[in-house]
Motif scaffolding. Structure first.
Motif, short mmCIF file in Angstrom:
data_model
loop_
_atom_site.label_atom_id
_atom_site.label_comp_id
_atom_site.label_asym_id
_atom_site.label_seq_id
_atom_site.Cartn_x
_atom_site.Cartn_y
_atom_site.Cartn_z
N ARG A 131 0.74 -1.28 0.01
CA ARG A 131 0.01 0.11 0.06
C ARG A 131 0.77 1.26 0.17
O ARG A 131 2.13 1.30 0.42
N GLN A 132 0.30 2.41 -0.69
CA GLN A 132 1.00 3.38 -0.53
C GLN A 132 -0.16 4.89 -0.13
O GLN A 132 -1.10 4.88 -1.01
N ALA A 133 0.25 5.23 0.97
CA ALA A 133 -0.44 6.32 1.33
C ALA A 133 0.12 7.64 0.85
O ALA A 133 1.21 7.59 0.30
N LYS A 188 3.63 8.90 1.29
CA LYS A 188 4.37 8.09 1.87
C LYS A 188 5.03 6.92 0.94
O LYS A 188 4.64 7.01 -0.16
N GLN A 189 6.12 6.32 1.32
CA GLN A 189 6.48 5.21 0.43
C GLN A 189 5.63 4.06 0.51
O GLN A 189 4.99 3.80 1.36
N ARG A 190 5.72 3.35 -0.46
CA ARG A 190 5.05 2.11 -0.66
C ARG A 190 5.59 1.00 0.48
O ARG A 190 6.67 0.95 0.63
N GLU A 191 4.57 0.22 0.94
CA GLU A 191 4.93 -0.36 1.99
C GLU A 191 4.23 -1.89 2.03
O GLU A 191 3.19 -2.04 1.46
N LEU A 192 5.07 -2.77 2.35
CA LEU A 192 4.35 -4.19 2.31
C LEU A 192 3.35 -4.48 3.35
O LEU A 192 3.65 -4.10 4.66
N GLN A 213 -5.79 5.10 9.51
CA GLN A 213 -4.19 5.04 8.87
C GLN A 213 -4.12 3.90 8.02
O GLN A 213 -3.01 3.78 7.54
N ASP A 214 -5.19 3.11 7.83
CA ASP A 214 -5.23 2.09 6.63
C ASP A 214 -5.53 2.93 5.42
O ASP A 214 -5.32 2.06 4.33
#
Length: 120
Positions: free
Chosen positions: A37-39, A42-46, A87-88
């Protein structure tokens, strides 16, 4: 090869969504399927990953709330998201790690993403 993610949307905090990723085309030697996901800003996170074979692993903040699963025969990977929190909120992407040819194991394939918005 095409990865089509769906199932995102707008949901209130505490709600649930189920994301689906359909894999079209041939990917050889699939060894990992996952969701990122990427908010905004922010950076893309696993978020969740499923090694094949192996056990699922999750981002600490989603443990106990999200569940990754797959239907190998139908080339689908799912992400069940419960108890969603603001925050999701992010664009969620499915990812498959495998090969473009029978002897390749090291390619990454990405879908276009589906927006998940959680309101407080």
């Amino acid at each position: 090869v095409q990865l089509q993610a769906s199932g995102g949307g707008l949901v209130q905090a505490g709600g649930s969504l189920r994301l689906t990723c359909v894999v079209s085309g041939s990917i050889f030697n699939i060894n990992v399927m996952g969701w990122y996901r990427q908010a905004p800003g922010k950076q893309r996170e696993l978020v969740a990953t499923m090694p094949i074979p192996g056990s699922a692993e999750y981002l600490d903040s989603v443990k106990g709330r999200f569940t990754i699963s797959r239907n190998y025969a139908r080339n689908r990977v799912y992400l069940q998201m419960n108890s969603l929190q603001p925050q999701d909120t992010a664009v969620y992407y499915c990812n498959v790690h495998g090969g473009r040819t029978p002897s390749d194991y090291g390619a990454d394939f990405w879908g276009e993403g589906t927006q998940v918005t959680v309101s407080s």
